[in-house]
Design a protein around this motif. Structure first.
Motif, short mmCIF file in Angstrom:
data_model
loop_
_atom_site.label_atom_id
_atom_site.label_comp_id
_atom_site.label_asym_id
_atom_site.label_seq_id
_atom_site.Cartn_x
_atom_site.Cartn_y
_atom_site.Cartn_z
N SER A 125 0.81 -1.21 0.00
CA SER A 125 0.00 0.00 0.00
C SER A 125 0.84 1.27 0.00
CB SER A 125 -0.92 0.00 1.22
OG SER A 125 -1.92 -0.98 1.10
N GLU A 172 -4.19 -8.34 -4.62
CA GLU A 172 -4.62 -7.59 -5.80
C GLU A 172 -4.24 -8.35 -7.06
OE1 GLU A 172 -4.79 -2.91 -7.15
OE2 GLU A 172 -3.35 -3.55 -5.64
N PRO A 178 -8.92 -6.60 -6.34
CA PRO A 178 -8.60 -7.42 -5.16
C PRO A 178 -9.53 -8.62 -5.02
CG PRO A 178 -9.78 -5.42 -4.51
CD PRO A 178 -9.50 -5.30 -5.97
N GLU A 214 -10.65 -1.96 0.23
CA GLU A 214 -11.06 -0.82 -0.59
C GLU A 214 -11.28 0.44 0.26
OE1 GLU A 214 -10.56 -1.03 -3.60
OE2 GLU A 214 -11.84 -2.43 -4.71
N SER A 226 -8.17 2.24 0.93
CA SER A 226 -7.40 2.51 -0.30
C SER A 226 -6.11 1.69 -0.36
CB SER A 226 -7.07 4.00 -0.41
OG SER A 226 -8.25 4.77 -0.49
N CYS A 227 -6.20 0.43 0.02
CA CYS A 227 -5.01 -0.43 0.05
C CYS A 227 -4.61 -0.86 -1.36
CB CYS A 227 -5.27 -1.66 0.92
SG CYS A 227 -5.55 -1.28 2.66
N GLU A 228 -3.37 -1.35 -1.45
CA GLU A 228 -2.84 -1.88 -2.70
C GLU A 228 -2.01 -3.12 -2.39
OE1 GLU A 228 -1.65 1.70 -5.56
OE2 GLU A 228 -1.09 2.12 -3.48
N GLY A 229 -1.97 -4.02 -3.34
CA GLY A 229 -1.10 -5.19 -3.21
C GLY A 229 -1.67 -6.29 -2.35
N THR A 282 -1.38 -4.19 6.58
CA THR A 282 -0.99 -3.92 5.19
C THR A 282 0.31 -4.59 4.78
OG1 THR A 282 0.05 -1.84 5.87
CG2 THR A 282 -2.23 -1.72 5.10
N ALA A 290 3.19 -6.85 -9.68
CA ALA A 290 2.20 -5.78 -9.52
C ALA A 290 2.89 -4.46 -9.19
CB ALA A 290 1.20 -6.16 -8.42
N ARG A 334 3.16 -0.77 -11.39
CA ARG A 334 2.39 0.32 -10.78
C ARG A 334 3.30 1.53 -10.63
NH1 ARG A 334 0.35 -2.26 -6.35
NH2 ARG A 334 2.09 -1.64 -5.04
N ARG A 371 -2.17 8.06 -7.88
CA ARG A 371 -2.71 7.01 -8.73
C ARG A 371 -4.08 6.55 -8.24
NH1 ARG A 371 1.66 5.33 -5.83
NH2 ARG A 371 1.37 3.59 -4.36
#
Length: 378
Positions: free
Chosen positions: A143, A254, A259, A311, A314-317, A338, A369, A373, A378
């Motif tokens: 994230s 993700e 996700p 979501e 706003s997490c990523e990965g 995270t 990923a 990115r 973003r």
């Protein structure tokens, strides 16, 4: 590896250790990650951060990054020098990593294409390292700054979840200025919370993980010591009521289409410990049940909640989401992580293994990923 070495493989800097109380857990995670990275596909540069914040060049030796005779490893034991330091330039046009020692000419270690941060807790998992990498223009696993900060601070995490309509349990927060201004009033705040929600309570640092600094408090007699222990890790403390039910965890990863949630796991009651504390997790290796014995409806519900939490923040990965399935059949989200542990007994990789994603494939997916990115907004 020298910058003169020609290689078309992406260079991965695995950054681990750090200044938080979870230093040793990070070293354990790094060892597992280093074992799993496909060396035919990636070049690897292990960088350890000591407990005093020095970035050290370390041996690529996963076998030394393990618990031995109940003794936890440290970066200081792995560092190639007691004084040398690694520098990542804060310049998005230059990804050249440099190593220097006092009295010696700095040595270029080559460019880094992606960072795999496996730091847990403050100064690594909380958005600070992510901010440095954003300034440097280096892609990284996991994230971004905001989600990492929210995921580290259990106070604001719960506020975000509540604002998105996700179910959270009763809690109270004592902030540093409250305690410094009037400790007696801050203590009364906790006592009033106990009067409303009942004993026992859990007193914990607001911004720590791996069950560090958590105390289960059965009555007033143990409250002061619990507050002191929590504040030893973080001046901001969180108080939670006991939620009776089952501990359920779910991994989120993700994929190209967004996700997805893994099969959930259950943490069974730990008979040798009062709760699922640090020793139960990492020293005595409590066994999780994967997949969790849930109904199809319960599995679908917790998977949906896990992705919703991912979501919302706003997490990523990747994320590991932890829940309580209460005796009344309702799920309550406890927290998200995270940068969950990747030790051999960690639940996150075990849940994905059971979901059809092997450990090496999981590591590869996270790296790919990150490589695809961009940094920045973003």
């Amino acid at each position: 590896m020298s910058s003169e070495t020609t290689s078309h493989k992406p260079r991965v800097a695995v950054v681990f250790g750090g200044r938080s109380s979870e230093h040793a857990i990070s070293v354990l995670t790094a060892g597992a990650v280093l074992r799993a990275i496909d060396r035919e596909k990636y070049d690897v540069l292990p960088i350890g951060i000591t407990t005093d914040g020095r970035w050290a060049l370390t041996a690529d030796d996963p076998e030394r990054m393990a618990i031995a005779d109940r003794r936890l490893p440290s970066v200081a034991e792995l560092a190639e020098s007691t004084e040398g330091g690694v520098v990542l330039p804060v310049d998005p046009t230059n990804r050249e990593v440099v190593y220097s020692e006092p009295g010696s000419v700095p040595k270029a270690l080559g460019e880094v294409d992606v960072v795999f941060p496996v730091l847990h807790g403050p100064y690594g998992e909380d958005g600070t390292l992510q901010g440095l990498l954003e300034l440097s223009g280096v892609p990284y696993v996991g994230s971004g700054v905001l989600a990492s900060a929210v995921g580290q601070d259990k106070d604001y995490m719960k506020r975000v979840f509540t604002s998105f309509g996700l179910p959270v349990g009763p809690y109270e927060v004592v902030r540093p200025r409250e305690w410094e201004k009037d400790p007696a009033a801050a203590r009364r705040k906790i006592v009033d919370f106990a009067a409303e929600h009942g004993w026992p309570l859990f007193v914990k640092p607001a911004r720590a993980g791996s069950s560090m600094g958590i105390t289960k408090v059965d009555d007033l007699g143990g409250l002061d010591e619990a507050i002191e222990e929590a504040r030893r890790h973080d001046p901001k403390i969180l108080v939670e009521s006991l939620l009776r039910g089952r501990e359920i965890e779910c991994g989120v990863l993700e994929f190209e289409d967004g996700p997805r949630a893994s099969v959930p796991a259950e943490i069974p009651p730990v008979t040798a410990h009062d709760f699922y504390d640090f020793e139960a997790k990492y020293i005595d290796s409590a066994d999780g049940i994967v997949p969790a014995p849930l109904t199809a409806e319960q599995t679908a519900e917790v998977q949906e909640l896990a992705v919703a939490a991912f979501e919302a923040a706003s997490c990523e990965g990747l994320v590991r989401a932890d829940f309580f399935l209460q005796d009344n059949g309702e799920f309550v989200i406890n927290e998200i992580n995270t940068l969950p542990g990747f030790t051999p007994i960690s639940m996150y990789p075990r849940m994905w293994q059971e979901s059809g994603v092997s450990y090496p494939e999981l590591i590869d997916r996270l790296l790919q990923a990150a490589l695809h990115r961009s940094t920045g907004l973003r």
